[in-house]
Design an enzyme around this catalytic site. Structure first.
Site, mmCIF file in Angstrom:
data_model
loop_
_atom_site.group_PDB
_atom_site.id
_atom_site.type_symbol
_atom_site.label_atom_id
_atom_site.label_comp_id
_atom_site.label_asym_id
_atom_site.label_seq_id
_atom_site.Cartn_x
_atom_site.Cartn_y
_atom_site.Cartn_z
ATOM 1 N N THR A 153 35.729 -4.688 -15.094
ATOM 2 C CA THR A 153 34.965 -5.924 -14.924
ATOM 3 C C THR A 153 34.136 -5.853 -13.651
ATOM 4 O OG1 THR A 153 36.789 -7.085 -15.925
ATOM 5 C CG2 THR A 153 35.332 -8.409 -14.546
ATOM 6 N N GLY A 207 44.194 -7.050 -17.848
ATOM 7 C CA GLY A 207 44.184 -8.504 -17.716
ATOM 8 C C GLY A 207 45.512 -9.178 -18.039
HETATM 9 N N1 ASP Z 1 40.432 -7.584 -16.428
HETATM 10 C C1 ASP Z 1 39.646 -7.240 -17.575
HETATM 11 C C2 ASP Z 1 40.387 -7.614 -18.821
HETATM 12 O O1 ASP Z 1 41.579 -7.401 -18.911
HETATM 13 C C3 ASP Z 1 39.272 -5.806 -17.622
HETATM 14 C C4 ASP Z 1 38.991 -5.149 -16.303
HETATM 15 O O2 ASP Z 1 38.760 -5.780 -15.314
HETATM 16 O O3 ASP Z 1 38.998 -3.935 -16.206
HETATM 17 O O4 ASP Z 1 39.767 -8.105 -19.728
#
Ligand code: ASP
Length: 287
Positions: A153, A207
């Site tokens: 992200t 997440g």
């Molecule tokens: N946190 C995000 C999710 O689980 C993915 C990421 O940040 O790498 O959707």
């Protein structure tokens, strides 16, 4: 007036920070304008294919996007499981500014986008994403990998010269996730949290582990209790590890910023990079 501060996740944080700092150089701009502008850069161009419409799809072949914005005065807007929107971070901001709600999902988020005059594109994968998805379909082995390729992200936090703080996050979540899966990034208190006059925290990584612990909220509350941003990140990561077994199988990166302008960065594992101002840095990690 003090110099603005911007901190964001991963290598793509660098172009995001540059844009955010450029926005903050204008005297009338705000931290919110800056984090939105920074996140939009990665939504349009994310070589990792983890943010924006060019991302890898879910297991059914749909790119579904999550995003959020929050300001230190407690205002927040989020969209989740939204398709066809080029800039979900801007849609999240519109949820905050034009609706009485905090979170819109799926078709409802798309409908709101159209009402705001935002074009909603039909489902379509880039040739590269399509090729990789078809290769994945042969085995259908869903296994998020630490640090690489299937998530990352852009989460970004800024403190402007007027002492106002804002955060934004935007992501396609995990590649090949179940259709309808939503991660931490668009959930206030999980992937993103800002509270004046304490500070803000943002996360990236698997997440589900952050949702179970409300990681960003945890870090901000630690700062409220007197922790420095660095101590707050370490405490939140320790809790994530305590509550989620087998930390060798997942990565979470956490960044924090307080109203004094102090920053913190920590991760479960090596390999988490972040951008502070216009510089890329490796974060310390538990393992
Ligand atoms: N946190 C995000 C999710 O689980 C993915 C990421 O940040 O790498 O959707």
């Amino acid at each position: 007036m003090r110099p603005p501060i911007v901190i964001s996740t991963w290598n793509h944080g660098l172009p995001a920070n540059r844009k955010a700092l450029e926005v903050l150089a204008a005297p009338t701009s705000s931290a919110l304008d800056a984090v939105e502008a920074g996140a939009r850069v990665v939504e349009l161009d994310c070589p990792d294919m983890t943010v924006g419409l060019g991302s890898r799809p879910d297991r059914d072949g749909f790119v579904t996007l999550d995003a959020a914005v929050m300001t230190g005065d407690g205002r927040a807007g989020c969209v989740a499981f939204v398709q066809g929107v080029e800039h979900p971070v801007s849609l999240a901001r519109l949820v905050m500014e034009r609706t009485p709600h905090v979170l819109l999902v799926g078709d409802g988020a798309q409908q709101f986008a159209r009402e705001c005059g935002i074009e909603v594109a039909p489902p379509k994968l880039t040739p590269q994403a399509d090729k990789e998805w078809h290769a994945w379909l042969k085995e259908k082995n869903y296994q998020p990998k630490v640090n690489i390729e299937n998530h990352d992200t852009i989460s970004i936090l800024a403190l402007d010269a007027h002492g106002v703080m804002a955060a934004a996050s935007t992501t396609s979540g995990l590649a090949y996730k179940m259709h309808g899966r939503v991660g931490d990034s668009p959930i206030i208190g999980a992937g993103i949290f800002v509270d004046a006059p304490v500070g803000g925290a943002i996360c990236t990584g698997l997440g589900e582990t952050v949702l179970r612990t409300l990681g960003a909220h945890l870090a901000v509350e630690a700062m409220r209790a007197g922790a420095t941003p660095q101590e707050a990140c370490e405490l939140a990561i320790a809790r994530i590890i305590e509550k989620n077994p087998n930390p060798q199988n997942y990565q979470v990166g956490m960044l924090a910023l307080d109203f004094k302008g102090r920053t913190g960065a920590y991760a479960v594992q090596k390999g988490f990079t972040y951008a502070l101002q216009a510089e890329l840095k490796p974060a310390a990690s538990k393992f």
